[in-house]
Scaffold this motif. Sequence first.
Motif, PDB file in Angstrom:
ATOM      1  N   ARG A  86      -6.282  28.333   1.339  1.00  0.00           N
ATOM      2  CA  ARG A  86      -5.975  29.238   2.320  1.00  0.00           C
ATOM      3  C   ARG A  86      -7.051  28.586   3.587  1.00  0.00           C
ATOM      4  NH1 ARG A  86      -4.637  34.794   1.447  1.00  0.00           N
ATOM      5  NH2 ARG A  86      -3.995  35.045  -0.813  1.00  0.00           N
ATOM      6  N   LEU A  87      -7.973  28.124   3.073  1.00  0.00           N
ATOM      7  CA  LEU A  87      -8.873  27.391   4.261  1.00  0.00           C
ATOM      8  C   LEU A  87      -8.353  25.907   4.821  1.00  0.00           C
ATOM      9  CD1 LEU A  87     -12.560  28.059   2.647  1.00  0.00           C
ATOM     10  CD2 LEU A  87     -11.123  29.498   4.379  1.00  0.00           C
ATOM     11  N   TRP A  88      -7.468  25.414   3.656  1.00  0.00           N
ATOM     12  CA  TRP A  88      -7.057  24.064   4.067  1.00  0.00           C
ATOM     13  C   TRP A  88      -5.954  24.280   4.712  1.00  0.00           C
ATOM     14  CZ3 TRP A  88      -6.754  22.865  -1.643  1.00  0.00           C
ATOM     15  CH2 TRP A  88      -8.209  22.315  -2.291  1.00  0.00           C
ATOM     16  N   LYS A  89      -5.066  25.263   4.711  1.00  0.00           N
ATOM     17  CA  LYS A  89      -3.908  25.512   5.404  1.00  0.00           C
ATOM     18  C   LYS A  89      -4.362  26.099   6.744  1.00  0.00           C
ATOM     19  CE  LYS A  89      -0.970  26.055   1.346  1.00  0.00           C
ATOM     20  NZ  LYS A  89      -0.756  26.934   0.276  1.00  0.00           N
ATOM     21  N   ASP A  90      -5.459  26.753   7.003  1.00  0.00           N
ATOM     22  CA  ASP A  90      -5.796  27.480   8.310  1.00  0.00           C
ATOM     23  C   ASP A  90      -6.299  26.256   9.128  1.00  0.00           C
ATOM     24  OD1 ASP A  90      -5.662  29.969   7.460  1.00  0.00           O
ATOM     25  OD2 ASP A  90      -7.596  30.372   7.256  1.00  0.00           O
ATOM     26  N   HIS A  91      -7.186  25.275   8.487  1.00  0.00           N
ATOM     27  CA  HIS A  91      -7.521  23.937   8.830  1.00  0.00           C
ATOM     28  C   HIS A  91      -6.379  23.296   9.607  1.00  0.00           C
ATOM     29  CE1 HIS A  91     -10.609  20.994  10.213  1.00  0.00           C
ATOM     30  NE2 HIS A  91      -9.426  20.368   9.849  1.00  0.00           N
ATOM     31  N   LEU A  92      -5.340  22.985   8.778  1.00  0.00           N
ATOM     32  CA  LEU A  92      -4.150  22.332   9.425  1.00  0.00           C
ATOM     33  C   LEU A  92      -3.644  22.950  10.546  1.00  0.00           C
ATOM     34  CD1 LEU A  92      -1.592  20.308   8.366  1.00  0.00           C
ATOM     35  CD2 LEU A  92      -0.697  22.432   7.838  1.00  0.00           C
ATOM     36  N   MET A  93      -3.568  24.228  10.733  1.00  0.00           N
ATOM     37  CA  MET A  93      -2.991  24.840  11.831  1.00  0.00           C
ATOM     38  C   MET A  93      -3.967  24.695  12.986  1.00  0.00           C
ATOM     39  SD  MET A  93      -0.181  26.023  12.452  1.00  0.00           S
ATOM     40  CE  MET A  93       0.238  26.019  10.686  1.00  0.00           C
ATOM     41  N   ARG A  94      -5.250  24.833  12.836  1.00  0.00           N
ATOM     42  CA  ARG A  94      -6.164  24.489  13.969  1.00  0.00           C
ATOM     43  C   ARG A  94      -6.045  23.386  14.326  1.00  0.00           C
ATOM     44  NH1 ARG A  94      -9.595  27.929  10.891  1.00  0.00           N
ATOM     45  NH2 ARG A  94     -10.680  25.954   9.972  1.00  0.00           N
ATOM     46  N   SER A  95      -5.838  22.343  13.422  1.00  0.00           N
ATOM     47  CA  SER A  95      -5.866  20.782  13.987  1.00  0.00           C
ATOM     48  C   SER A  95      -4.435  20.545  14.599  1.00  0.00           C
ATOM     49  CB  SER A  95      -5.734  19.926  12.720  1.00  0.00           C
ATOM     50  OG  SER A  95      -6.656  20.158  11.757  1.00  0.00           O
ATOM     51  N   MET A  96      -3.559  21.202  14.351  1.00  0.00           N
ATOM     52  CA  MET A  96      -2.055  21.279  14.946  1.00  0.00           C
ATOM     53  C   MET A  96      -2.327  21.750  16.449  1.00  0.00           C
ATOM     54  SD  MET A  96       1.505  23.103  14.085  1.00  0.00           S
ATOM     55  CE  MET A  96       1.949  22.273  12.437  1.00  0.00           C
ATOM     56  N   ALA A  97      -2.743  23.041  16.274  1.00  0.00           N
ATOM     57  CA  ALA A  97      -3.101  23.723  17.821  1.00  0.00           C
ATOM     58  C   ALA A  97      -1.610  23.606  18.711  1.00  0.00           C
ATOM     59  CB  ALA A  97      -4.165  23.058  18.589  1.00  0.00           C
ATOM     60  N   PRO A  98      -0.423  24.167  17.963  1.00  0.00           N
ATOM     61  CA  PRO A  98       0.842  23.908  18.574  1.00  0.00           C
ATOM     62  C   PRO A  98       0.805  24.521  20.123  1.00  0.00           C
ATOM     63  CG  PRO A  98       0.711  25.561  16.859  1.00  0.00           C
ATOM     64  CD  PRO A  98      -0.515  25.046  16.823  1.00  0.00           C
ATOM     65  N   MET A  99       1.449  24.175  21.017  1.00  0.00           N
ATOM     66  CA  MET A  99       1.780  24.426  22.460  1.00  0.00           C
ATOM     67  C   MET A  99       2.615  25.721  22.328  1.00  0.00           C
ATOM     68  SD  MET A  99       3.564  21.773  21.520  1.00  0.00           S
ATOM     69  CE  MET A  99       4.828  20.648  21.713  1.00  0.00           C
ATOM     70  N   PRO A 100       2.697  26.356  23.375  1.00  0.00           N
ATOM     71  CA  PRO A 100       3.791  27.711  23.433  1.00  0.00           C
ATOM     72  C   PRO A 100       5.262  27.117  23.259  1.00  0.00           C
ATOM     73  CG  PRO A 100       2.147  27.870  25.096  1.00  0.00           C
ATOM     74  CD  PRO A 100       2.027  26.371  24.531  1.00  0.00           C
ATOM     75  N   GLY A 101       5.959  27.696  22.692  1.00  0.00           N
ATOM     76  CA  GLY A 101       7.532  27.285  22.609  1.00  0.00           C
ATOM     77  C   GLY A 101       7.454  26.277  21.447  1.00  0.00           C
ATOM     78  N   ALA A 102       6.638  25.589  20.679  1.00  0.00           N
ATOM     79  CA  ALA A 102       6.677  24.770  19.581  1.00  0.00           C
ATOM     80  C   ALA A 102       7.705  25.176  18.655  1.00  0.00           C
ATOM     81  CB  ALA A 102       5.481  24.377  19.201  1.00  0.00           C
ATOM     82  N   LYS A 103       8.396  23.867  18.250  1.00  0.00           N
ATOM     83  CA  LYS A 103       9.448  24.050  17.224  1.00  0.00           C
ATOM     84  C   LYS A 103       8.738  23.257  16.069  1.00  0.00           C
ATOM     85  CE  LYS A 103      13.936  23.807  17.936  1.00  0.00           C
ATOM     86  NZ  LYS A 103      15.100  23.119  18.141  1.00  0.00           N
TER      87      LYS A 103
END
Length: 297
Positions: A86-103
Amino acid sequence: MLGNRSILSTSARLLSSRTTSRAFASSARRSQQPPQQTEPIEQPTTHFGFKTVPEHMKESLVRGVFSNVASSYDIMNDAMSLGIHRLWKDHLMRSMAPMPGAKLIDVAGGTGDIAQRFLSYQDNNSDKTSSVHMVDINPEMLAEGEKRFAGSKWVQDGRIGFTVGNAENLEFIDDGSFDFYTIAFGIRNCTHPERVVQEAYRVLKPGGRFMCLEFSRVENPVLAAAYDLHSFYVIPKLGELIANDRESYEYLVESIRRFPAQSEFAQIIRNAGFTTIGKGYENLTFGTVAIHSGYKF
Ligand SMILES: C[S@@+](CC[C@H](N)C(=O)[O-])C[C@H]1O[C@@H](n2cnc3c(N)ncnc32)[C@H](O)[C@@H]1O
């Protein structure tokens, strides 16, 4: 809005492997003719865990493994990693930091851990327009994902879609469709990882980002020995006790050892056309897993 169509895998299974074995045609030759010298037939092979199998069989063997584990997949993930996945996947998401409207296209999306994190992350940033398209070769794994999102506002708003398909051939996706491509713990199961990365490059928009979370190599020898112990003794035992399926979990562990090391995989990503920053990956938990990343510039 994303369509909820299901497309069965149509991977071409092109026979072009570097590794080959010799299979001898023998049986269908019981005619009245005198026995003939038969030519060895070159048959491409690949690995399935520590076994060597004909290349064309790997896809169905992998599908079988995930059909076996689909219903216990989430609980086994927590048990095997003590919740650390779960922590690895959370970290992935923080690294991605997607912009609004991202696909996002989340390939080998399984039961939807990445898709859920992505949509929650965007909701927390008051973005109600981002969307995710999950693709997985295994209908049972994808069905677990669909179950998770059933009745959610994301489904109602058409912000999540599901397609059964092979990461090596995303023919149902147009070129340049997505801002982000993720594949978490999926690519090592694919017969041709380099084709997966090439397809990722094709479906991303210019400026899009490829991110792969995958088990990798622990370099510290003491930690590596402890990790081996956990992998080869504890995980198959947990598979036996929790999922009543030791064999599938033996495969999962073995497949980790067959996947290229960090720098080798980073080179595969660059070969597909991606630009990497620095060495192109980040190790987590001493290299137990790594996040590889590349940009389509
Ligand atoms: C270990 S699970 C990971 C699921 C999810 N991404 C996660 O992180 O929890 C691996 C997934 O890869 C899928 N998979 C294996 N080979 C695939 C392929 N060639 N194309 C698409 N999905 C594949 C399996 O069906 C399975 O759902």
